[in-house]
Motif scaffolding. Structure first.
Motif, PDB file in Angstrom:
ATOM      1  N   MET A  18      -2.062   8.623  17.008  1.00  0.00           N
ATOM      2  CA  MET A  18      -1.567   8.332  18.335  1.00  0.00           C
ATOM      3  C   MET A  18      -2.032   6.926  18.697  1.00  0.00           C
ATOM      4  SD  MET A  18      -2.038  10.249  22.016  1.00  0.00           S
ATOM      5  CE  MET A  18      -3.517  11.086  21.645  1.00  0.00           C
ATOM      6  N   ASN A  19      -1.160   5.957  18.545  1.00  0.00           N
ATOM      7  CA  ASN A  19      -1.485   4.579  18.879  1.00  0.00           C
ATOM      8  C   ASN A  19      -0.942   4.223  20.240  1.00  0.00           C
ATOM      9  OD1 ASN A  19      -2.756   4.165  16.462  1.00  0.00           O
ATOM     10  ND2 ASN A  19      -0.910   3.469  15.433  1.00  0.00           N
ATOM     11  N   ARG A  20      -1.805   3.756  21.098  1.00  0.00           N
ATOM     12  CA  ARG A  20      -1.405   3.305  22.429  1.00  0.00           C
ATOM     13  C   ARG A  20      -1.437   1.779  22.434  1.00  0.00           C
ATOM     14  NH1 ARG A  20      -0.605   7.297  26.057  1.00  0.00           N
ATOM     15  NH2 ARG A  20      -1.795   9.160  25.784  1.00  0.00           N
ATOM     16  N   PRO A  21      -0.597   1.177  23.246  1.00  0.00           N
ATOM     17  CA  PRO A  21      -0.636  -0.279  23.326  1.00  0.00           C
ATOM     18  C   PRO A  21      -1.999  -0.761  23.823  1.00  0.00           C
ATOM     19  CG  PRO A  21       1.183   0.637  24.637  1.00  0.00           C
ATOM     20  CD  PRO A  21       0.390   1.775  24.097  1.00  0.00           C
ATOM     21  N   THR A  22      -2.466  -1.858  23.264  1.00  0.00           N
ATOM     22  CA  THR A  22      -3.773  -2.375  23.653  1.00  0.00           C
ATOM     23  C   THR A  22      -3.736  -3.024  25.029  1.00  0.00           C
ATOM     24  OG1 THR A  22      -3.298  -4.436  22.492  1.00  0.00           O
ATOM     25  CG2 THR A  22      -4.525  -2.743  21.287  1.00  0.00           C
ATOM     26  N   THR A  23      -2.545  -3.281  25.551  1.00  0.00           N
ATOM     27  CA  THR A  23      -2.438  -3.920  26.859  1.00  0.00           C
ATOM     28  C   THR A  23      -2.442  -2.903  27.995  1.00  0.00           C
ATOM     29  OG1 THR A  23      -0.029  -3.891  26.719  1.00  0.00           O
ATOM     30  CG2 THR A  23      -1.155  -5.878  25.934  1.00  0.00           C
ATOM     31  N   GLU A  24      -2.474  -1.624  27.663  1.00  0.00           N
ATOM     32  CA  GLU A  24      -2.469  -0.598  28.705  1.00  0.00           C
ATOM     33  C   GLU A  24      -3.780  -0.617  29.481  1.00  0.00           C
ATOM     34  OE1 GLU A  24      -1.422   4.068  29.304  1.00  0.00           O
ATOM     35  OE2 GLU A  24      -1.938   3.371  27.304  1.00  0.00           O
ATOM     36  N   ARG A  25      -3.658  -0.501  30.783  1.00  0.00           N
ATOM     37  CA  ARG A  25      -4.835  -0.541  31.653  1.00  0.00           C
ATOM     38  C   ARG A  25      -5.564   0.800  31.623  1.00  0.00           C
ATOM     39  NH1 ARG A  25      -5.741  -0.830  37.703  1.00  0.00           N
ATOM     40  NH2 ARG A  25      -7.793  -1.766  37.759  1.00  0.00           N
ATOM     41  N   LEU A  26      -6.872   0.741  31.527  1.00  0.00           N
ATOM     42  CA  LEU A  26      -7.707   1.933  31.564  1.00  0.00           C
ATOM     43  C   LEU A  26      -8.322   2.027  32.955  1.00  0.00           C
ATOM     44  CD1 LEU A  26      -9.500   1.589  28.110  1.00  0.00           C
ATOM     45  CD2 LEU A  26      -7.475   2.941  28.669  1.00  0.00           C
ATOM     46  N   LEU A  27      -8.154   3.180  33.584  1.00  0.00           N
ATOM     47  CA  LEU A  27      -8.613   3.374  34.956  1.00  0.00           C
ATOM     48  C   LEU A  27      -9.967   4.064  34.997  1.00  0.00           C
ATOM     49  CD1 LEU A  27      -5.220   4.711  36.352  1.00  0.00           C
ATOM     50  CD2 LEU A  27      -6.091   2.378  36.513  1.00  0.00           C
ATOM     51  N   THR A  28     -10.781   3.662  35.953  1.00  0.00           N
ATOM     52  CA  THR A  28     -12.064   4.314  36.172  1.00  0.00           C
ATOM     53  C   THR A  28     -11.835   5.580  37.003  1.00  0.00           C
ATOM     54  OG1 THR A  28     -12.479   3.119  38.214  1.00  0.00           O
ATOM     55  CG2 THR A  28     -13.279   2.092  36.172  1.00  0.00           C
ATOM     56  N   ILE A  29     -12.841   6.416  37.086  1.00  0.00           N
ATOM     57  CA  ILE A  29     -12.750   7.641  37.884  1.00  0.00           C
ATOM     58  C   ILE A  29     -12.439   7.327  39.352  1.00  0.00           C
ATOM     59  CG2 ILE A  29     -14.007   9.692  38.672  1.00  0.00           C
ATOM     60  CD1 ILE A  29     -13.210   9.783  35.712  1.00  0.00           C
ATOM     61  N   PRO A  30     -13.130   6.359  39.971  1.00  0.00           N
ATOM     62  CA  PRO A  30     -12.796   6.042  41.369  1.00  0.00           C
ATOM     63  C   PRO A  30     -11.347   5.553  41.543  1.00  0.00           C
ATOM     64  CG  PRO A  30     -14.944   5.150  40.823  1.00  0.00           C
ATOM     65  CD  PRO A  30     -14.341   5.659  39.544  1.00  0.00           C
ATOM     66  N   GLU A  31     -10.836   4.795  40.572  1.00  0.00           N
ATOM     67  CA  GLU A  31      -9.446   4.320  40.653  1.00  0.00           C
ATOM     68  C   GLU A  31      -8.463   5.477  40.554  1.00  0.00           C
ATOM     69  OE1 GLU A  31      -9.759  -0.187  38.811  1.00  0.00           O
ATOM     70  OE2 GLU A  31      -9.622   1.503  37.420  1.00  0.00           O
ATOM     71  N   VAL A  32      -8.746   6.423  39.659  1.00  0.00           N
ATOM     72  CA  VAL A  32      -7.875   7.595  39.515  1.00  0.00           C
ATOM     73  C   VAL A  32      -7.909   8.425  40.790  1.00  0.00           C
ATOM     74  CG1 VAL A  32      -7.532   9.756  38.247  1.00  0.00           C
ATOM     75  CG2 VAL A  32      -8.091   7.659  37.005  1.00  0.00           C
ATOM     76  N   ALA A  33      -9.084   8.625  41.333  1.00  0.00           N
ATOM     77  CA  ALA A  33      -9.224   9.397  42.570  1.00  0.00           C
ATOM     78  C   ALA A  33      -8.449   8.736  43.705  1.00  0.00           C
ATOM     79  CB  ALA A  33     -10.699   9.536  42.942  1.00  0.00           C
ATOM     80  N   GLU A  34      -8.507   7.422  43.778  1.00  0.00           N
ATOM     81  CA  GLU A  34      -7.778   6.701  44.835  1.00  0.00           C
ATOM     82  C   GLU A  34      -6.272   6.865  44.668  1.00  0.00           C
ATOM     83  OE1 GLU A  34      -7.061   2.152  46.347  1.00  0.00           O
ATOM     84  OE2 GLU A  34      -8.983   2.637  45.406  1.00  0.00           O
ATOM     85  N   ARG A  35      -5.785   6.755  43.440  1.00  0.00           N
ATOM     86  CA  ARG A  35      -4.341   6.902  43.187  1.00  0.00           C
ATOM     87  C   ARG A  35      -3.845   8.312  43.485  1.00  0.00           C
ATOM     88  NH1 ARG A  35      -2.188   3.120  38.327  1.00  0.00           N
ATOM     89  NH2 ARG A  35      -3.346   1.269  38.902  1.00  0.00           N
ATOM     90  N   LEU A  36      -4.704   9.299  43.236  1.00  0.00           N
ATOM     91  CA  LEU A  36      -4.315  10.685  43.499  1.00  0.00           C
ATOM     92  C   LEU A  36      -4.581  11.085  44.945  1.00  0.00           C
ATOM     93  CD1 LEU A  36      -5.638  12.457  40.265  1.00  0.00           C
ATOM     94  CD2 LEU A  36      -3.261  11.892  40.840  1.00  0.00           C
ATOM     95  N   GLY A  37      -5.344  10.266  45.647  1.00  0.00           N
ATOM     96  CA  GLY A  37      -5.685  10.586  47.033  1.00  0.00           C
ATOM     97  C   GLY A  37      -6.675  11.734  47.133  1.00  0.00           C
ATOM     98  N   THR A  38      -7.604  11.776  46.187  1.00  0.00           N
ATOM     99  CA  THR A  38      -8.592  12.856  46.142  1.00  0.00           C
ATOM    100  C   THR A  38     -10.002  12.269  46.072  1.00  0.00           C
ATOM    101  OG1 THR A  38      -8.632  12.955  43.726  1.00  0.00           O
ATOM    102  CG2 THR A  38      -6.981  14.311  44.836  1.00  0.00           C
ATOM    103  N   ALA A  39     -10.972  13.143  46.081  1.00  0.00           N
ATOM    104  CA  ALA A  39     -12.356  12.738  45.853  1.00  0.00           C
ATOM    105  C   ALA A  39     -12.558  12.533  44.349  1.00  0.00           C
ATOM    106  CB  ALA A  39     -13.302  13.816  46.360  1.00  0.00           C
ATOM    107  N   GLU A  40     -13.631  11.869  43.967  1.00  0.00           N
ATOM    108  CA  GLU A  40     -13.912  11.611  42.552  1.00  0.00           C
ATOM    109  C   GLU A  40     -14.149  12.893  41.768  1.00  0.00           C
ATOM    110  OE1 GLU A  40     -16.883   8.640  41.802  1.00  0.00           O
ATOM    111  OE2 GLU A  40     -16.101   7.352  43.395  1.00  0.00           O
ATOM    112  N   ARG A  41     -14.518  13.941  42.443  1.00  0.00           N
ATOM    113  CA  ARG A  41     -14.792  15.214  41.774  1.00  0.00           C
ATOM    114  C   ARG A  41     -13.545  15.765  41.073  1.00  0.00           C
ATOM    115  NH1 ARG A  41     -17.320  20.562  44.675  1.00  0.00           N
ATOM    116  NH2 ARG A  41     -17.240  21.862  42.827  1.00  0.00           N
ATOM    117  N   PHE A  42     -12.366  15.574  41.673  1.00  0.00           N
ATOM    118  CA  PHE A  42     -11.139  16.131  41.097  1.00  0.00           C
ATOM    119  C   PHE A  42     -10.811  15.524  39.725  1.00  0.00           C
ATOM    120  CE2 PHE A  42      -6.443  16.289  40.758  1.00  0.00           C
ATOM    121  CZ  PHE A  42      -6.314  17.657  40.587  1.00  0.00           C
ATOM    122  N   PRO A  43     -10.773  14.178  39.572  1.00  0.00           N
ATOM    123  CA  PRO A  43     -10.513  13.640  38.220  1.00  0.00           C
ATOM    124  C   PRO A  43     -11.585  14.053  37.209  1.00  0.00           C
ATOM    125  CG  PRO A  43     -10.341  11.899  39.859  1.00  0.00           C
ATOM    126  CD  PRO A  43     -10.823  13.117  40.563  1.00  0.00           C
TER     127      PRO A  43
END
Length: 75
Positions: free
Chosen positions: A1-26
């Protein structure tokens, strides 16, 4: 499974913000294996595409019902 190297990797706080949840959910999604993640040393990152896949897989479309016609006379 090769992913492009230019793909952005998100931190837990960034994922939580995008989902509109607390950090506990991600963190729970990772612990339950419900989302793909990458470990970089002791740090955990979620690829943007994995988050998009998770959102798409859990999106529920509304059910459209045909509305009955009112005023019809029973035969």
């Amino acid at each position: 499974m090769n992913r492009p190297t230019t793909e952005r990797l998100l931190t837990i706080p960034e994922v939580a913000e995008r989902l509109g949840t607390a950090e506990r959910f991600p963190r729970r999604l990772i612990a339950e294996g419900r989302v793909t993640y990458i470990k970089v040393g002791r740090h955990v990152r979620i690829p943007e595409s994995a988050l998009a896949d998770f959102i798409e897989a859990n999106t529920i479309q509304p059910v459209r019902r045909r509305r009955a016609r009112y005023g019809r006379v029973a035969a």
